[in-house]
Design an enzyme around this catalytic site. Structure first.
Site, mmCIF file in Angstrom:
data_model
loop_
_atom_site.group_PDB
_atom_site.id
_atom_site.type_symbol
_atom_site.label_atom_id
_atom_site.label_comp_id
_atom_site.label_asym_id
_atom_site.label_seq_id
_atom_site.Cartn_x
_atom_site.Cartn_y
_atom_site.Cartn_z
ATOM 1 N N THR A 1 48.030 29.343 48.632
ATOM 2 C CA THR A 1 48.256 30.218 47.485
ATOM 3 C C THR A 1 49.609 30.895 47.599
ATOM 4 O OG1 THR A 1 47.135 32.047 48.575
ATOM 5 C CG2 THR A 1 45.795 30.641 47.153
ATOM 6 N N LEU A 2 50.247 31.071 46.489
ATOM 7 C CA LEU A 2 51.599 31.602 46.459
ATOM 8 C C LEU A 2 51.673 33.078 46.841
ATOM 9 C CD1 LEU A 2 54.563 31.156 45.808
ATOM 10 C CD2 LEU A 2 54.031 31.597 43.406
ATOM 11 N N GLY A 3 50.782 33.900 46.296
ATOM 12 C CA GLY A 3 50.872 35.345 46.508
ATOM 13 C C GLY A 3 50.792 35.752 47.966
ATOM 14 N N ASP A 4 49.825 35.207 48.694
ATOM 15 C CA ASP A 4 49.671 35.570 50.105
ATOM 16 C C ASP A 4 50.922 35.208 50.894
ATOM 17 O OD1 ASP A 4 47.157 36.265 49.288
ATOM 18 O OD2 ASP A 4 46.093 34.910 50.630
#
Length: 188
Positions: free
Chosen positions: A96-99
């Site tokens: 996932t991009l956010g993490d």
């Protein structure tokens, strides 16, 4: 994970891949005495006598560990963590991009603080977002064959239910994503 990567005296091998790891060869007689400790506080984490086998720390997050191996009273190995010039791997275990956007600056800071040759393993879809901005960091994917010999390895992920605190210094739900990365990599 395979045997520890660093060769030392008397056939002993060690590294800091997911904690301190020490492999001890057979002895003709007697036992090795092994002590794992925190190099900064002096706290002994584990001490044992063993004829042959492997000794590992329970703690997998970053701390400056110290390894001491004795033959009777004679010191055979005394090594404190020093990643300067060493190959270090940080695995980002989710795609996932956010993490990873929250965590990656801490990986870069870890490399700068320790002077290590950092490799980051992540989803191939995310590597183009970081590669040009961090030319001093090597990138790989979980599917790439990687035959480098790493001095240390860390897993970047949220650890829920880790009641023994083996993978992080505290319950990850108490911290922000950035706080988790800071704790895992010893950046306060």
């Amino acid at each position: 994970m395979e045997a520890p990567t660093i060769e030392a005296a008397s056939g002993i091998r060690f590294d800091f891949n997911e904690g301190i790891r020490v492999a001890l060869p057979e002895r003709p007689s007697g036992q090795w005495r092994v002590r794992l400790s925190d190099a900064d506080t002096g706290n002994i984490l584990y001490e044992t006598s063993i004829g042959a086998g492997q000794v590992s720390s329970a703690k997998k997050w970053f701390f400056r560990g110290r390894i001491e191996v004795f033959d009777g009273d004679r010191s055979i190995l005394d090594h404190s963590y020093d990643a300067a010039g060493q190959d270090v791997l940080i695995r980002f275990h989710i795609g996932t991009l956010g993490d990873i956007l929250a965590w990656f600056p801490f990986a870069a800071e870890f490399a700068a603080r320790h002077g290590c040759k950092l490799t980051c393993c992540m989803s191939p879809h995310l590597i183009p977002l970081f590669r040009d901005a961090y030319p001093h960091i090597r990138f790989t994917t979980p599917d790439d064959p990687d035959d480098r010999i790493y001095y240390a390895t860390y897993k970047m992920m949220m650890y829920f239910g880790d009641v023994n605190r083996d993978w992080n210094t505290c319950d990850g739900r108490w911290l922000s994503l950035q706080g988790n990365a800071a704790h895992l990599l010893g950046i306060e």
